[in-house]
Design a protein around this motif. Structure first.
Motif, mmCIF file in Angstrom:
data_model
loop_
_atom_site.group_PDB
_atom_site.id
_atom_site.type_symbol
_atom_site.label_atom_id
_atom_site.label_comp_id
_atom_site.label_asym_id
_atom_site.label_seq_id
_atom_site.Cartn_x
_atom_site.Cartn_y
_atom_site.Cartn_z
ATOM 1 N N ARG A 45 -23.886 -9.770 -8.359
ATOM 2 C CA ARG A 45 -23.448 -10.999 -7.682
ATOM 3 C C ARG A 45 -23.135 -12.091 -8.701
ATOM 4 O O ARG A 45 -22.147 -12.806 -8.590
ATOM 5 C CB ARG A 45 -24.550 -11.471 -6.725
ATOM 6 C CG ARG A 45 -24.248 -12.738 -5.977
ATOM 7 C CD ARG A 45 -23.380 -12.463 -4.772
ATOM 8 N NE ARG A 45 -22.009 -12.831 -5.068
ATOM 9 C CZ ARG A 45 -20.964 -12.465 -4.344
ATOM 10 N NH1 ARG A 45 -21.112 -11.717 -3.294
ATOM 11 N NH2 ARG A 45 -19.760 -12.839 -4.666
ATOM 12 N N ARG A 46 -24.000 -12.242 -9.707
ATOM 13 C CA ARG A 46 -23.784 -13.240 -10.752
ATOM 14 C C ARG A 46 -22.465 -12.982 -11.458
ATOM 15 O O ARG A 46 -21.670 -13.895 -11.691
ATOM 16 C CB ARG A 46 -24.953 -13.219 -11.746
ATOM 17 C CG ARG A 46 -24.849 -14.251 -12.865
ATOM 18 C CD ARG A 46 -25.934 -14.050 -13.909
ATOM 19 N NE ARG A 46 -26.022 -12.706 -14.434
ATOM 20 C CZ ARG A 46 -25.114 -12.147 -15.255
ATOM 21 N NH1 ARG A 46 -24.050 -12.815 -15.636
ATOM 22 N NH2 ARG A 46 -25.275 -10.914 -15.689
ATOM 23 N N GLN A 47 -22.203 -11.722 -11.789
ATOM 24 C CA GLN A 47 -20.962 -11.365 -12.476
ATOM 25 C C GLN A 47 -19.749 -11.628 -11.595
ATOM 26 O O GLN A 47 -18.742 -12.165 -12.063
ATOM 27 C CB GLN A 47 -21.010 -9.896 -12.905
ATOM 28 C CG GLN A 47 -22.034 -9.628 -13.984
ATOM 29 C CD GLN A 47 -22.257 -8.143 -14.225
ATOM 30 O OE1 GLN A 47 -21.524 -7.300 -13.714
ATOM 31 N NE2 GLN A 47 -23.274 -7.821 -15.014
ATOM 32 N N VAL A 48 -19.831 -11.256 -10.313
ATOM 33 C CA VAL A 48 -18.725 -11.480 -9.382
ATOM 34 C C VAL A 48 -18.436 -12.978 -9.253
ATOM 35 O O VAL A 48 -17.273 -13.395 -9.196
ATOM 36 C CB VAL A 48 -19.045 -10.861 -7.998
ATOM 37 C CG1 VAL A 48 -18.080 -11.341 -6.927
ATOM 38 C CG2 VAL A 48 -19.041 -9.346 -8.094
ATOM 39 N N ASP A 49 -19.480 -13.784 -9.248
ATOM 40 C CA ASP A 49 -19.323 -15.237 -9.133
ATOM 41 C C ASP A 49 -18.896 -15.885 -10.449
ATOM 42 O O ASP A 49 -18.663 -17.086 -10.500
ATOM 43 C CB ASP A 49 -20.628 -15.877 -8.650
ATOM 44 C CG ASP A 49 -20.945 -15.523 -7.199
ATOM 45 O OD1 ASP A 49 -20.034 -15.052 -6.483
ATOM 46 O OD2 ASP A 49 -22.109 -15.704 -6.787
ATOM 47 N N ILE A 51 -20.675 -16.248 -13.189
ATOM 48 C CA ILE A 51 -21.747 -17.021 -13.814
ATOM 49 C C ILE A 51 -22.243 -16.267 -15.043
ATOM 50 O O ILE A 51 -22.667 -15.109 -14.961
ATOM 51 C CB ILE A 51 -22.913 -17.255 -12.825
ATOM 52 C CG1 ILE A 51 -22.398 -18.023 -11.610
ATOM 53 C CG2 ILE A 51 -24.062 -17.980 -13.505
ATOM 54 C CD1 ILE A 51 -23.393 -18.089 -10.466
#
Length: 111
Positions: A45-49, A51
């Motif tokens: 999720r962090r990578q997709v966002d 961040i």
């Protein structure tokens, strides 16, 4: 050919994990490389966002635990833990250990 690691140890002040097998020698993986390769849902999720993962000074592998006969749970100093399966074909020449080989190994990291 026996590529299953028979020895796993922390090295370089716990900033690297060394996997040794009788037929392949030793593959050394950096703590930061392993942490960035985590396939945990929160990390995806962090990578997709978009961040960026901030790695603090002194970051290291705090420990590891075997999971069955094929995986390790890696415990990091930032509190993250992830299970990493150890695939059979990790055979590389320890003198010529290259980033593509590390990438291939770390692609198998899963939660």
């Amino acid at each position: 050919m026996n590529v299953q690691p028979i020895q796993v140890e922390l090295g370089d002040n716990s900033t690297a994990l060394a996997l040794t097998s009788p037929d392949c020698g030793t593959l050394v993986l950096g703590a930061e490389t392993l942490r960035r390769a985590s396939r945990a849902a929160s990390e995806i999720r962090r990578q997709v966002d978009g961040i960026e993962l901030m790695i603090a000074p002194g970051f290291h592998v705090a420990g590891f635990e075997p999971i069955g006969n094929y995986a390790l749970r890696l415990l990091f100093s930032d509190g993250h833990d992830t299970a990493a399966s150890i695939p059979g074909p990790i055979c590389v020449n320890s003198q010529n250990s290259s980033q593509p080989e590390v990438a291939r190994w770390t692609e198998s990291i899963a939660t």
